[in-house]
Design a protein around this motif. Structure first.
Motif: not given
Length: 376
Positions: A349-376
């Protein structure tokens, strides 16, 4: 300065505090007073105050939603439920604040914070030059998209009835594939620079400010709206059923002011343009997370686009933006083989953490965030 600081103090003492809060160092007592689940308020309003998760009536009866004749009827019901919930929240906050004032002095903080000695008051009793209490609002994307779906599909296009959508939400859209498809893919969504959805965002933002901002506390604090979830957006989603925007039951809410996962389909520029329509200068902080794959910023052009995105957002009075630069497959592999990713760090959220420290629900939330890209 909007929040009451003098120009000199704002310039000389402003620091980034905690996750996204801006505080006046050495002159301010600012206290986070917990979280407000905004879309849960709508859920209570649509069920006459009844909470299916606890099996109890925890809100107030704002009328039979099946009898709402217009979107304004729905909106007024939401406002009444919101006021009730906020009143309960602030009453609890004030009780806790009195306990701190009377029984939990902090002499060291009082000595090093301006005006406590001059006033003869403890830091926890209102001695600081500035006293601020934040209520951290969560899920503004979900409430915005849910109201947009109800306004358009029920009251404008009349494709569905209120009963259709409430019943579908109550059974987590089981057997309602066609309705779910419309809610997910054919209704306006915040995060796309869509004026229809963003107008509702503005209305919700204004309602929160009118209901929360400026409320006094026992020690004389000024109550301020803030959009910071920490990890509470995961828990808040777990205690909710499905939402009228198509969000399934028990799925985490979006973090901060980030759009609903998968709803922001028009790229990162559209995201920041939507977010900038929130009056962020009136808040204590507004957290925005974005995710890019490493390939997007692997070249000078990509880095230049990222820098321009940040500068543009701040030009539009955006308060905060941060990034995960990692692809979905890497995160999924880290779930399967955590021993190989002991040093993988992610923005939560407003902080960083080791991915392994997070419970699965929070890991899944980060995985499912939209992957953005810039237009050509």
């Amino acid at each position: 300065m909007y929040l009451g600081k003098s120009l000199d103090d704002a310039r000389a003492c402003d620091i980034a505090s905690g996750c996204v809060e801006a505080g006046t160092a050495g002159k301010e007592a600012y206290v986070l007073t917990g979280y407000l689940n905004i879309p849960k308020v709508l859920e209570l309003a649509l069920h006459r105050g009844y909470d299916a998760y606890t099996g109890q009536v925890v809100g107030i009866d704002v009328g039979d939603p099946l009898q709402f004749a217009s979107y304004d009827d729905l909106w007024q019901a939401f406002l009444k439920e919101l006021k009730y919930v906020v009143d309960v929240k602030i009453a609890g906050n004030n009780l806790i604040e009195r306990l701190y004032m009377d029984s939990m002095p902090v002499p060291l903080l009082s000595v090093i914070t301006d005006d406590c000695i001059a006033k003869g008051k403890d830091y926890n009793a209102g001695g600081a030059r500035y006293n601020t209490s934040y209520i951290q609002c969560v899920g503004i994307a979900t409430i915005t998209d849910s109201l947009a779906a109800l306004e358009q599909q029920v009251f404008e296009q009349r494709r569905f009835t209120m009963e259709d959508i409430i019943t579908a939400c109550d059974r987590d859209f089981d057997g309602d594939d066609a309705l779910l498809d419309v809610l997910l893919h054919h209704t306006p969504k915040y995060g796309n620079d869509d004026d229809y959805a963003d107008a509702i965002l503005h209305d919700v933002d204004r309602a929160l400010q009118m209901t929360i901002a400026g409320r006094s506390t026992p020690k004389g604090s000024k109550t301020v709206v803030e959009f910071l979830p920490t990890t509470c957006h995961v828990y808040f989603g777990q205690v909710m059923g499905a939402s009228p925007n198509g969000r399934r039951a028990h799925i985490p809410l979006p973090d901060g002011i980030s759009p609903e996962k998968g709803a922001d389909t028009h790229g990162p520029t559209a995201v920041i343009k939507s977010c900038a329509k929130l009056e962020q200068l009136k808040t204590g902080g507004a957290l925005l997370n974005q995710k890019f794959t490493p390939s997007v910023v692997a070249c000078p052009k990509g880095l230049a686009c990222l820098a321009a995105l940040v500068r543009s957002y701040f030009t539009m009075d955006g308060h905060h933006i941060q990034f995960n630069v990692v692809d979905r497959e890497t995160l999924l592999d880290a779930q399967r083989h955590p021993e190989q990713y002991e040093n993988l760090i992610v923005r939560v959220a407003g902080y960083s953490d080791y991915f392994n420290n997070l419970d699965k629900a929070l890991q899944d939330e980060i995985i499912n965030r939209t992957e953005q890209r810039f237009g050509a």
